[in-house]
Design a protein around this motif. Structure first.
Motif, mmCIF file in Angstrom:
data_model
loop_
_atom_site.group_PDB
_atom_site.id
_atom_site.type_symbol
_atom_site.label_atom_id
_atom_site.label_comp_id
_atom_site.label_asym_id
_atom_site.label_seq_id
_atom_site.Cartn_x
_atom_site.Cartn_y
_atom_site.Cartn_z
ATOM 1 N N LYS A 106 9.105 5.904 -3.127
ATOM 2 C CA LYS A 106 7.989 6.187 -2.225
ATOM 3 C C LYS A 106 7.969 5.192 -1.065
ATOM 4 O O LYS A 106 8.489 4.086 -1.168
ATOM 5 C CB LYS A 106 6.654 6.128 -2.968
ATOM 6 C CG LYS A 106 6.473 7.239 -3.984
ATOM 7 C CD LYS A 106 5.104 7.177 -4.619
ATOM 8 C CE LYS A 106 4.918 8.316 -5.608
ATOM 9 N NZ LYS A 106 3.595 8.248 -6.259
ATOM 10 N N THR A 107 7.349 5.596 0.016
ATOM 11 C CA THR A 107 7.187 4.733 1.184
ATOM 12 C C THR A 107 5.933 3.881 0.990
ATOM 13 O O THR A 107 4.920 4.375 0.495
ATOM 14 C CB THR A 107 7.052 5.581 2.460
ATOM 15 O OG1 THR A 107 8.236 6.372 2.606
ATOM 16 C CG2 THR A 107 6.868 4.710 3.691
ATOM 17 N N PRO A 155 0.946 4.282 9.676
ATOM 18 C CA PRO A 155 -0.215 4.200 10.567
ATOM 19 C C PRO A 155 0.130 4.328 12.052
ATOM 20 O O PRO A 155 -0.626 4.911 12.813
ATOM 21 C CB PRO A 155 -0.801 2.829 10.259
ATOM 22 C CG PRO A 155 -0.368 2.557 8.856
ATOM 23 C CD PRO A 155 0.979 3.196 8.717
ATOM 24 N N ASN A 156 1.266 3.770 12.494
ATOM 25 C CA ASN A 156 1.723 4.005 13.871
ATOM 26 C C ASN A 156 3.223 3.753 13.964
ATOM 27 O O ASN A 156 3.849 3.287 13.022
ATOM 28 C CB ASN A 156 0.925 3.175 14.897
ATOM 29 C CG ASN A 156 1.184 1.699 14.790
ATOM 30 O OD1 ASN A 156 2.334 1.267 14.700
ATOM 31 N ND2 ASN A 156 0.132 0.904 14.796
ATOM 32 N N ARG A 165 0.880 -1.170 0.000
ATOM 33 C CA ARG A 165 0.000 0.000 0.000
ATOM 34 C C ARG A 165 0.914 1.216 0.000
ATOM 35 O O ARG A 165 1.574 1.509 0.998
ATOM 36 C CB ARG A 165 -0.923 0.031 1.212
ATOM 37 C CG ARG A 165 -1.914 1.204 1.144
ATOM 38 C CD ARG A 165 -2.915 1.196 2.278
ATOM 39 N NE ARG A 165 -2.339 1.525 3.575
ATOM 40 C CZ ARG A 165 -2.071 2.766 3.991
ATOM 41 N NH1 ARG A 165 -2.280 3.809 3.203
ATOM 42 N NH2 ARG A 165 -1.573 2.967 5.196
ATOM 43 N N TRP A 222 7.239 -1.824 6.826
ATOM 44 C CA TRP A 222 7.185 -0.856 5.740
ATOM 45 C C TRP A 222 8.507 -0.879 4.996
ATOM 46 O O TRP A 222 9.492 -1.433 5.463
ATOM 47 C CB TRP A 222 6.867 0.541 6.259
ATOM 48 C CG TRP A 222 7.944 1.169 7.106
ATOM 49 C CD1 TRP A 222 8.197 0.914 8.416
ATOM 50 C CD2 TRP A 222 8.905 2.131 6.685
ATOM 51 N NE1 TRP A 222 9.262 1.661 8.858
ATOM 52 C CE2 TRP A 222 9.716 2.424 7.808
ATOM 53 C CE3 TRP A 222 9.177 2.774 5.480
ATOM 54 C CZ2 TRP A 222 10.771 3.336 7.744
ATOM 55 C CZ3 TRP A 222 10.220 3.689 5.426
ATOM 56 C CH2 TRP A 222 10.992 3.960 6.549
ATOM 57 N N LEU A 238 2.050 4.832 0.261
ATOM 58 C CA LEU A 238 1.576 5.992 1.026
ATOM 59 C C LEU A 238 1.621 7.238 0.153
ATOM 60 O O LEU A 238 2.528 7.410 -0.673
ATOM 61 C CB LEU A 238 2.431 6.189 2.274
ATOM 62 C CG LEU A 238 2.464 5.020 3.267
ATOM 63 C CD1 LEU A 238 3.350 5.353 4.458
ATOM 64 C CD2 LEU A 238 1.070 4.657 3.730
ATOM 65 N N GLU A 239 0.641 8.087 0.346
ATOM 66 C CA GLU A 239 0.608 9.364 -0.377
ATOM 67 C C GLU A 239 1.732 10.260 0.145
ATOM 68 O O GLU A 239 2.204 10.090 1.275
ATOM 69 C CB GLU A 239 -0.740 10.054 -0.171
ATOM 70 C CG GLU A 239 -1.929 9.269 -0.699
ATOM 71 C CD GLU A 239 -1.905 9.098 -2.203
ATOM 72 O OE1 GLU A 239 -1.413 10.013 -2.908
ATOM 73 O OE2 GLU A 239 -2.353 8.039 -2.686
ATOM 74 N N GLU A 240 2.152 11.222 -0.660
ATOM 75 C CA GLU A 240 3.214 12.128 -0.242
ATOM 76 C C GLU A 240 2.791 12.864 1.023
ATOM 77 O O GLU A 240 1.692 13.412 1.104
ATOM 78 C CB GLU A 240 3.526 13.132 -1.356
ATOM 79 C CG GLU A 240 4.790 13.900 -1.113
ATOM 80 C CD GLU A 240 5.218 14.704 -2.329
ATOM 81 O OE1 GLU A 240 5.812 15.772 -2.121
ATOM 82 O OE2 GLU A 240 4.953 14.262 -3.452
ATOM 83 N N GLY A 241 3.634 12.805 2.050
ATOM 84 C CA GLY A 241 3.344 13.438 3.324
ATOM 85 C C GLY A 241 2.550 12.566 4.284
ATOM 86 O O GLY A 241 2.396 12.916 5.450
ATOM 87 N N GLU A 242 2.029 11.434 3.799
ATOM 88 C CA GLU A 242 1.261 10.532 4.664
ATOM 89 C C GLU A 242 2.221 9.769 5.579
ATOM 90 O O GLU A 242 3.223 9.221 5.134
ATOM 91 C CB GLU A 242 0.454 9.543 3.819
ATOM 92 C CG GLU A 242 -0.403 8.595 4.626
ATOM 93 C CD GLU A 242 -1.162 7.596 3.758
ATOM 94 O OE1 GLU A 242 -1.857 6.751 4.335
ATOM 95 O OE2 GLU A 242 -1.057 7.653 2.516
ATOM 96 N N ALA A 243 1.903 9.737 6.858
ATOM 97 C CA ALA A 243 2.758 9.050 7.833
ATOM 98 C C ALA A 243 2.357 7.579 7.941
ATOM 99 O O ALA A 243 1.255 7.193 7.548
ATOM 100 C CB ALA A 243 2.624 9.731 9.195
#
Length: 196
Positions: free
Chosen positions: A125-126, A29-30, A20, A112, A22-27
């Motif tokens: 990307k992450t 989940p924990n 999955r 991740w 992650l969108e740019e700037g999205e951290a």
């Protein structure tokens, strides 16, 4: 290098659902997610000299899970007994392989990665790994549990003496002969004994 491009493209098409992005700037989940590097493994199959590429996670970078991490396999003795029963009951014997087996199961660890060049436009990307990717320490056990849930849904029962032997009471339609159908699992290789 171009010789392997088809194998890489095929593998990447199969493995994309395991991530999955992650969108740019999205951290993440924990904070409990562990980082793992991914890499390509290359192989040439000896039976037909086919080239195979597999994207694998560097599971050595993650902590070992507290529970069992492997997928159990059917014993040699169980296979021999089941083949004898198939002959005595005039059953067909078929074999099969679950393609991209591990990524059919959800991942049990929180991991991740940073996507490599094989991901094309998503390179760098992450991404969160959401499927049991080869190389993760818990991937074998995750796939085994996933397969077992489907076996139960199909009405099969795991044998107490060998949990990778699954059986189900059946009746052959042409002569009303009552017998047990068997499915034997060796990780992602399947041996089926059934009237059809």
């Amino acid at each position: 290098n171009t010789y392997w491009q088809d194998a890489i493209a095929k593998e990447m098409q199969n493995v994309r659902p395991a991530f999955r992005v992650l969108e740019e700037g999205e951290a993440l989940p924990n904070r409990n997610y562990q980082f793992v590097k991914c890499h390509m493994i290359f192989d040439v199959k000896m039976e037909d000299f086919r080239r195979k590429a597999r994207l694998a996670a560097g599971g050595l970078m993650t902590e070992a899970p507290a529970a069992i991490t492997y997928a159990s396999v059917v014993s040699r003795e169980t296979v021999r007994i089941a083949l004898t029963l198939a002959v005595l009951n005039d059953l067909e014997v078929k074999v099969g392989d679950v393609m991209n087996a591990y990524i059919t199961a959800l991942v049990t660890k929180k991991v991740w990665t940073v996507l490599g060049p094989e991901f094309g436009n998503n390179a760098g990307k992450t991404a969160v790994i959401v499927r049991a990717l080869y190389g993760l320490k818990s991937a074998g056990a995750a796939f085994r549990a996933h397969l077992a849930s489907f076996m139960r849904q199909m009405g099969y029962t795991s044998c107490k003496a060998d949990p990778d032997l699954w059986f189900k009471a059946m009746t052959r339609p042409d002569d009303n002969f009552k017998y047990y159908a068997y499915i034997l699992c060796y990780v992602d290789d399947i041996l089926v004994m059934h009237h059809d």
